[in-house]
Structure formats: structure tokens, C-alpha cells
Design an enzyme around this catalytic site. Structure first.
Site, PDB file in Angstrom:
ATOM      1  N   HIS A 130       0.878  -1.191   0.000  1.00  0.00           N
ATOM      2  CA  HIS A 130       0.000   0.000   0.000  1.00  0.00           C
ATOM      3  C   HIS A 130       0.905   1.227   0.000  1.00  0.00           C
ATOM      4  O   HIS A 130       1.484   1.586   1.023  1.00  0.00           O
ATOM      5  CB  HIS A 130      -0.885   0.000   1.261  1.00  0.00           C
ATOM      6  CG  HIS A 130      -1.841   1.149   1.332  1.00  0.00           C
ATOM      7  ND1 HIS A 130      -3.184   0.990   1.618  1.00  0.00           N
ATOM      8  CD2 HIS A 130      -1.665   2.491   1.160  1.00  0.00           C
ATOM      9  CE1 HIS A 130      -3.782   2.170   1.628  1.00  0.00           C
ATOM     10  NE2 HIS A 130      -2.885   3.102   1.352  1.00  0.00           N
ATOM     11  N   HIS A 141       1.488   5.370  -1.746  1.00  0.00           N
ATOM     12  CA  HIS A 141       1.106   6.511  -2.595  1.00  0.00           C
ATOM     13  C   HIS A 141       2.388   7.087  -3.176  1.00  0.00           C
ATOM     14  O   HIS A 141       3.220   7.614  -2.437  1.00  0.00           O
ATOM     15  CB  HIS A 141       0.389   7.581  -1.760  1.00  0.00           C
ATOM     16  CG  HIS A 141      -0.846   7.063  -1.084  1.00  0.00           C
ATOM     17  ND1 HIS A 141      -2.101   7.188  -1.631  1.00  0.00           N
ATOM     18  CD2 HIS A 141      -1.010   6.381   0.084  1.00  0.00           C
ATOM     19  CE1 HIS A 141      -2.995   6.621  -0.829  1.00  0.00           C
ATOM     20  NE2 HIS A 141      -2.358   6.120   0.220  1.00  0.00           N
ATOM     21  N   LYS A 157      -9.503  -0.161  -5.158  1.00  0.00           N
ATOM     22  CA  LYS A 157      -9.479   0.426  -3.824  1.00  0.00           C
ATOM     23  C   LYS A 157     -10.733   1.235  -3.566  1.00  0.00           C
ATOM     24  O   LYS A 157     -11.067   2.141  -4.341  1.00  0.00           O
ATOM     25  CB  LYS A 157      -8.234   1.336  -3.739  1.00  0.00           C
ATOM     26  CG  LYS A 157      -8.135   2.202  -2.507  1.00  0.00           C
ATOM     27  CD  LYS A 157      -7.614   1.427  -1.315  1.00  0.00           C
ATOM     28  CE  LYS A 157      -7.592   2.280  -0.060  1.00  0.00           C
ATOM     29  NZ  LYS A 157      -6.543   3.293  -0.084  1.00  0.00           N
ATOM     30  N   HIS A 212     -10.387   1.131   2.404  1.00  0.00           N
ATOM     31  CA  HIS A 212     -10.103   2.138   3.433  1.00  0.00           C
ATOM     32  C   HIS A 212     -11.321   2.120   4.342  1.00  0.00           C
ATOM     33  O   HIS A 212     -12.392   2.595   3.966  1.00  0.00           O
ATOM     34  CB  HIS A 212      -9.907   3.514   2.786  1.00  0.00           C
ATOM     35  CG  HIS A 212      -9.564   4.587   3.771  1.00  0.00           C
ATOM     36  ND1 HIS A 212      -8.404   5.318   3.690  1.00  0.00           N
ATOM     37  CD2 HIS A 212     -10.225   5.037   4.876  1.00  0.00           C
ATOM     38  CE1 HIS A 212      -8.363   6.192   4.696  1.00  0.00           C
ATOM     39  NE2 HIS A 212      -9.465   6.041   5.416  1.00  0.00           N
ATOM     40  N   HIS A 230      -4.343  -0.440   6.105  1.00  0.00           N
ATOM     41  CA  HIS A 230      -3.821   0.334   7.235  1.00  0.00           C
ATOM     42  C   HIS A 230      -4.675   0.174   8.493  1.00  0.00           C
ATOM     43  O   HIS A 230      -5.254   1.140   9.002  1.00  0.00           O
ATOM     44  CB  HIS A 230      -3.630   1.822   6.891  1.00  0.00           C
ATOM     45  CG  HIS A 230      -4.663   2.420   5.966  1.00  0.00           C
ATOM     46  ND1 HIS A 230      -6.010   2.369   6.228  1.00  0.00           N
ATOM     47  CD2 HIS A 230      -4.546   3.058   4.788  1.00  0.00           C
ATOM     48  CE1 HIS A 230      -6.658   2.970   5.241  1.00  0.00           C
ATOM     49  NE2 HIS A 230      -5.796   3.397   4.353  1.00  0.00           N
ATOM     50  N   ASP A 247       1.587   2.653   3.491  1.00  0.00           N
ATOM     51  CA  ASP A 247       0.742   3.844   3.344  1.00  0.00           C
ATOM     52  C   ASP A 247       1.586   5.112   3.298  1.00  0.00           C
ATOM     53  O   ASP A 247       1.144   6.183   3.732  1.00  0.00           O
ATOM     54  CB  ASP A 247      -0.322   3.932   4.445  1.00  0.00           C
ATOM     55  CG  ASP A 247      -1.428   4.927   4.082  1.00  0.00           C
ATOM     56  OD1 ASP A 247      -1.567   5.259   2.888  1.00  0.00           O
ATOM     57  OD2 ASP A 247      -2.140   5.370   5.000  1.00  0.00           O
TER      58      ASP A 247
HETATM   59  C1  NCD Z   1      -3.384   9.190   2.049  1.00  0.00           C
HETATM   60  C2  NCD Z   1      -2.914  10.213   1.022  1.00  0.00           C
HETATM   61  O1  NCD Z   1      -2.412  11.277   1.424  1.00  0.00           O
HETATM   62  O2  NCD Z   1      -3.047   9.948  -0.159  1.00  0.00           O
HETATM   63  N1  NCD Z   1      -3.382   9.795   3.354  1.00  0.00           N
HETATM   64  C3  NCD Z   1      -3.345   9.154   4.538  1.00  0.00           C
HETATM   65  O3  NCD Z   1      -3.439   9.820   5.566  1.00  0.00           O
HETATM   66  N2  NCD Z   1      -3.200   7.847   4.629  1.00  0.00           N
HETATM   67  C4  NCD Z   1      -4.713   8.670   1.657  1.00  0.00           C
HETATM   68  C5  NCD Z   1      -5.118   7.427   2.402  1.00  0.00           C
HETATM   69  O4  NCD Z   1      -4.553   6.357   2.217  1.00  0.00           O
HETATM   70  O5  NCD Z   1      -6.048   7.519   3.201  1.00  0.00           O
HETATM   71 ZN    ZN Z   2      -3.185   5.078   1.712  1.00  0.00          ZN
END
Ligand code: NCD
Ligand code: ZN
Length: 350
Positions: free
Chosen positions: A13, A15, A100, A137, A175, A247
Site C-alpha cells: 500500500h 502513494h 481500492k 479504506h 492500514h 501507506d
Molecule cells: C493518504 C494520502 O495522502 O493519499 N493519506 C493518509 O493519511 N493515509 C490517503 C489514504 O490512504 O487515506
Molecule cells: Zn493510503
């Protein structure tokens, strides 16, 4: 000195963003991770196979280190109108590793998500037929629910009924931040859970007790010490339903330290050091490989990597590192885990 060897880990996971931010952060993921399951919450979100292919190409061409092992898989942003053929071809071509679900309004770029999983049944049926994982999520957006209870409420109202209704659909609760998530994953054979380094290593007092620390603000919000202990127990138990998903979610300081701060913690650089330190403190380093490298690979149908990393804990021999990264456009991003990074060194076994 403590030494632990693990197969090359996967990040289930992450970003990676796009453009200059992607270029600034991707090497940190490519350096130590083999597979990466890349989240689709770009603006606009990744909802088609064509967008997923093109995003994967941009990710790979942004890697500037030698990392032939790095194999990112894309996810599609769950929408009622996802095209079944995109799911089918993307899955068979191994470009897409899952779809997702975002609760609308719960987190960064989630506005195009949904409120109820029941609104996505036709798409979920296609996914179940393909064996494609649903990534959730799990956070209620009901304003009457306390922020620290929103995971438990969403699991109870939305995820448990879906698991009961569709035993053939495999689901990753992403998460996990509370014992409710751990309990739900253990209760259903087709449920799995990713756990982050920050939910394993911090509790809500760390965010609020000694000044307010926006760099620890993420969704789902880091919860109590008791919940943290439940996460550490699950992650270190060797239970094959739980695995690492960082995450890692970089935001510029201007957004993190704004009057209304964005949620997300950039932990990709030192995710392994933080995780290893949690396992070390718990006396469970013998279970580290299960959590970082084998449980997730089994869940997502990949062989365990033949490459290996060696992690060495040499006390506080390393000087503290700078905890800011600057992108090509001059944005600064705060790195999570510099203290743990000072304790650990990582090398790839030749
Ligand atoms: C994530 C993001 O900034 O893209 N932020 C987070 O707090 N985890 C989005 C997400 O996974 O919820
Ligand atoms: Zn995330």
C-alpha cells in the site's frame, strides 16, 4: 549488534503521487521493495486500464537508481462505472493488482469514492469472479461517530456484511489502526490486513502530548496505545493474514503544516528501519520476514523474492539524518523514522 536477514520486502500500500513529487519519492520505494501496490488517488483518480498503464510507465521512468527488481502494480479507484474489461485485462496482464474503495470525504482525494460498499455490487461481482482483491479504506464518514471509532463502525456496518454476503471476494482491510480491524480479519477466511510502520510505532499521545505534531497526522488517525499493542501483537505473531503496507503518503510541508493540515505520513525512506525496530523492541525479529516479505506475497499470489536484505542494528552509531526532502519544484517533505534510521543499516545480500 543484532543482524536479521529477510527476503526482499514488498509494499502492499503506497502513494507515489505524480510529476515532481513522484520523481522525488519513488527511489525510496524502489530501493528496498520488490512489489509495490500503488494507490490510485491521483487527481483525477486512476479508473481505467489505460490510465493505469500510463501511470505505471511514469513510475518506472521516474526511478533513477538501478532497481531491476522493482515491479509496481497499479490499483483502480473503485467506482460503480469501472469497465469490466479493464479489470479483466488489467488483471491478466498483471498491471492491476486490485481496486481500492475510498469512503467519500474520509481522506486525501477520496471525494469520488462512495459511502456504502453495497453501491458497488456489479463491479465487486466481476472482481470476485476474477479473484481480484478489494482493498478497503475502512473508515465511517458518519459525522456522529467519534473519529477514533470510525474504523470499527465502518467494519461493523459495511465490511462484515460484505464479507458475509460475498465469501468469494477477497478483501484487504488497509492500514488497520485498531483491534477491531485485527479481530475482523481473523474472523473471515477471505479477509486480510495491511499494517503501517507508523500505526505500529506510534500512538495518539505521540501526536498530541508534547506539542501537536502534524507530521504524525494520517488517516485512519493513529489510535490509542492499547490499539497499537493489538497491531504489534498481530504483526509480530507470524499470522499470515497480516503484512506490511506502508501507506507512505508524501505531502509538501505547506500542506502538512497548514491551518487545515493534510493527512498522510511519508515513511517510504525508513519504513523497514521503523518496522524492524518495532519487532526488535518486541523480541520478535524472527517474525520480521513473515510480515515484510512472505505473508503479503502469499496473499497476492507472488513467489517470495530470491533477493535478500540484511538489516543490522548497531545501536546509535549513525549520526541523525536530515529529515527533509526537497522536490524539483522546491516543495519540502518531512521524512518519518529518522530516529530508527539512525539505529539500523540495510544492505542487499550480494
Ligand atoms: C493518504 C494520502 O495522502 O493519499 N493519506 C493518509 O493519511 N493515509 C490517503 C489514504 O490512504 O487515506
Ligand atoms: Zn493510503
Amino acid at each position: 549488534m543484532t543482524v536479521v536477514e529477510i527476503p526482499m520486502p514488498d509494499d502492499w500500500h503506497v502513494h507515489l503521487r505524480d510529476d515532481e513529487m513522484l520523481a522525488a519519492v519513488v527511489d525510496y520505494s524502489a530501493r528496498w521493495f520488490r512489489q509495490a501496490l500503488v494507490m490510485p488517488n491521483l487527481v483525477p483518480p486512476v479508473t481505467t486500464l489505460e490510465q493505469a498503464r500510463s501511470y505505471r510507465d511514469r513510475i518506472l521512468s521516474s526511478v533513477s537508481i538501478e532497481a531491476p527488481w522493482f515491479d509496481p502494480r497499479m490499483t483502480l479507484y473503485l467506482r460503480p462505472d469501472l469497465v469490466a474489461d479493464d479489470l479483466r485485462h488489467g488483471w491478466v496482464e498483471r498491471v492491476i493488482g486490485g481496486a481500492k474503495f475510498y469512503p467519500a470525504g474520509a481522506t486525501t482525494n477520496s471525494d469520488l469514492g462512495g459511502t456504502s460498499l453495497a453501491d458497488f455490487m456489479p463491479v465487486l461481482e466481476v472482481m470476485a469472479e476474477l479473484g481480484m482483491p478489494l482493498l478497503v479504506h475502512a473508515e465511517s464518514t458518519d459525522p456522529d461517530i467519534d473519529i477514533f471509532d470510525r474504523e470499527a463502525v465502518f467494519l461493523e456496518r459495511e465490511v462484515a456484511p460484505l464479507l458475509a454476503r460475498m465469501p468469494e471476494l477477497s478483501v484487504t482491510v488497509e492500514h488497520i489502526s485498531t483491534s477491531a480491524g485485527i479481530d475482523l480479519v481473523r474472523a473471515y477466511p477471505q479477509a486480510f490486513g495491511s499494517i503501517t510502520p507508523h500505526h505500529l510505532s506510534c500512538d495518539r499521545s505521540d501526536i498530541l502530548a508534547n506539542g501537536m505534531r502534524p507530521e504524525l497526522y494520517c488517516k485512519p488517525v493513529i489510535n490509542s496505545a492499547e490499539h497499537r499493542r493489538a497491531l504489534v501483537e498481530a504483526a509480530t505473531s507470524g499470522d499470515d493474514k497480516f503484512f506490511l503496507g506502508t501507506d507512505s503518503a508524501p505531502h509538501p510541508l505547506s500542506a502538512k503544516e497548514a491551518r487545515v493540515a493534510k493527512a498522510g505520513i511519508f515513511n517510504a525512506p525508513f519504513a523497514l528501519e521503523v518496522t524492524a525496530e518495532v519487532f526488535f523492541q518486541n523480541g520478535s525479529l524472527d517474525q520480521l520476514a513473515a510480515f515484510t516479505s512472505t505473508n503479503g506475497a502469499a496473499r497476492y499470489g507472488h513467489p517470495v523474492s530470491e533477493r535478500r536484505l540484511v538489516l543490522t542494528r548497531h545501536g546509535d552509531a549513525n549520526p541523525p539524518r536530515d529529515d527533509l526532502l526537497t522536490t524539483a519544484t522546491g516543495d519540502q517533505v518531512r521524512l518519518f523514522g529518522v530516529n530508527e534510521a539512525a539505529l539500523w543499516a540495510i544492505d542487499q545480500v550480494a
